[in-house]
Scaffold this motif. Structure first.
Motif, PDB file in Angstrom:
ATOM      1  N   ILE A   1       5.258  -7.114  -4.703  1.00 20.81           N
ATOM      2  CA  ILE A   1       4.588  -7.340  -3.421  1.00 20.81           C
ATOM      3  C   ILE A   1       4.152  -5.988  -2.865  1.00 20.81           C
ATOM      4  CG2 ILE A   1       4.850  -8.177  -1.052  1.00 20.81           C
ATOM      5  CD1 ILE A   1       6.915 -10.149  -2.039  1.00 20.81           C
TER       6      ILE A   1
ATOM      7  N   THR B   1       3.581  -3.462  -0.176  1.00 26.01           N
ATOM      8  CA  THR B   1       4.150  -3.322   1.166  1.00 26.01           C
ATOM      9  C   THR B   1       3.093  -3.064   2.223  1.00 26.01           C
ATOM     10  OG1 THR B   1       4.529  -0.956   0.750  1.00 26.01           O
ATOM     11  CG2 THR B   1       6.350  -2.465   0.268  1.00 26.01           C
ATOM     12  N   PHE B   2       1.967  -2.471   1.851  1.00 23.35           N
ATOM     13  CA  PHE B   2       0.908  -2.195   2.822  1.00 23.35           C
ATOM     14  C   PHE B   2       0.086  -3.444   3.101  1.00 23.35           C
ATOM     15  CE2 PHE B   2      -3.406  -0.778   3.945  1.00 23.35           C
ATOM     16  CZ  PHE B   2      -3.111  -0.019   5.071  1.00 23.35           C
TER      17      PHE B   2
ATOM     18  N   GLY C   1       0.869  -6.598   1.821  1.00 23.91           N
ATOM     19  CA  GLY C   1       1.680  -7.798   1.869  1.00 23.91           C
ATOM     20  C   GLY C   1       1.272  -8.837   0.848  1.00 23.91           C
TER      21      GLY C   1
END
Length: 286
Positions: free
Chosen positions: A233, A235-236, A238
């Protein structure tokens, strides 16, 4: 059969120890000692004591190891210490009775440092390949590593070798002894790394993409290399992505990167060194 296997293993260890310590002894006596070049570790301390007192390097190194053997016995285990003591005795005998009688090199100190490093590195590789050790700094670094696991062996080695090299410069009264000692250490380390790991080293590509299966399919079709697909996934963003791990040879990594960006121009490709890879398509497990 089991007894024969044990004797075969011991014979192999003995042959590798003799060959390795012969190379090591030639590097120390023929090149390093004759040119006034410092080395790290307990062998370096042996050279310093030899410079001051004239005592044989091998015997002094062996005596210096005795306190370390006593202190490390319970930490490192009986079998490791017995194998190491065997190698240290062979090292001492060959250095003082064989290498010390050979003609010495008296030419350029830089060449002497390089030759000493290459020979000593090659000798240590032969010992390490059989799971052995020459003791000395190895006892200290491995013991300290058990007590302080958050620190690396490399950090311990740098501190120990640095102290010995600085001491040698003071005792010899020659800063160049330390500087050439650094050249020796660099050459020795390079030989160990390249011979033990470099010849079989590979590359590992970490490919983060939204088209993992397509990317893996392209690489498989073009290079006949498989991979491992792991859900990830971002993180920036999503968003759900794929992490594709692909081990390959050094001459294939450029094409892996190109194929990854061909399948997904926005893919993030990270490339790292893999010293050794065991399994299908690479080295067979021992």
């Amino acid at each position: 059969m089991k007894e024969q296997s044990i004797w075969r293993t011991l014979a192999g260890d003995l042959i590798y120890d003799i060959l390795g310590m012969t190379l090591f002894g030639v590097g120390i006596y023929v090149f390093a000692r004759s040119s006034g070049i410092a080395t790290g570790g307990f062998t370096g301390l042996g050279l310093i004591i030899n410079h001051v007192t004239g005592l044989p390097v091998g015997a002094v190194t062996l005596l210096l190891n005795i306190p370390c053997i006593l202190l490390s016995y319970r930490i490192l285990g009986k079998m490791f210490l017995l194998r190491t003591v065997k190698t240290m005795v062979i090292q001492s005998v060959i250095m003082d009775l064989v290498a010390a009688r050979l003609p010495v090199y008296t030419g350029d100190r830089l060449l002497a440092a390089l030759c000493a490093g290459v020979l000593c590195g090659g000798g240590l590789v032969l010992v390490y390949m059989r799971g052995g050790s020459t003791g000395g700094g190895d006892f200290l670094t491995l013991s300290l590593r058990r007590l302080f696991p958050h620190l690396s062996i490399g950090q311990f080695n740098i501190v120990i070798d640095g102290c010995v090299l600085c001491l040698a410069g003071l005792v010899y009264g020659d800063i160049e002894a330390t500087l050439y000692g650094l050249v020796y250490a660099f050459a020795c380390t390079q030989v160990i790394d390249k011979v033990m790991y470099g010849a079989g080293s590979s590359k590992l590509a970490f490919i983060i993409t939204e088209h993992g299966r397509e990317t893996a399919s392209v690489i498989g079709q073009e290079l006949h290399r498989g991979g491992t697909l792991v859900p990830a996934i971002g993180t920036f963003s999503g968003r759900q992505k794929d992490l594709l791990l692909c081990a390959c040879s050094r001459n294939q990594i450029f094409r892996v990167r190109k194929l990854a960006h061909k399948a997904d121009p926005t893919a993030l490709v990270m490339i790292s060194q893999a010293d050794e890879v065991f399994g299908e398509g690479f080295k067979k497990p021992e």
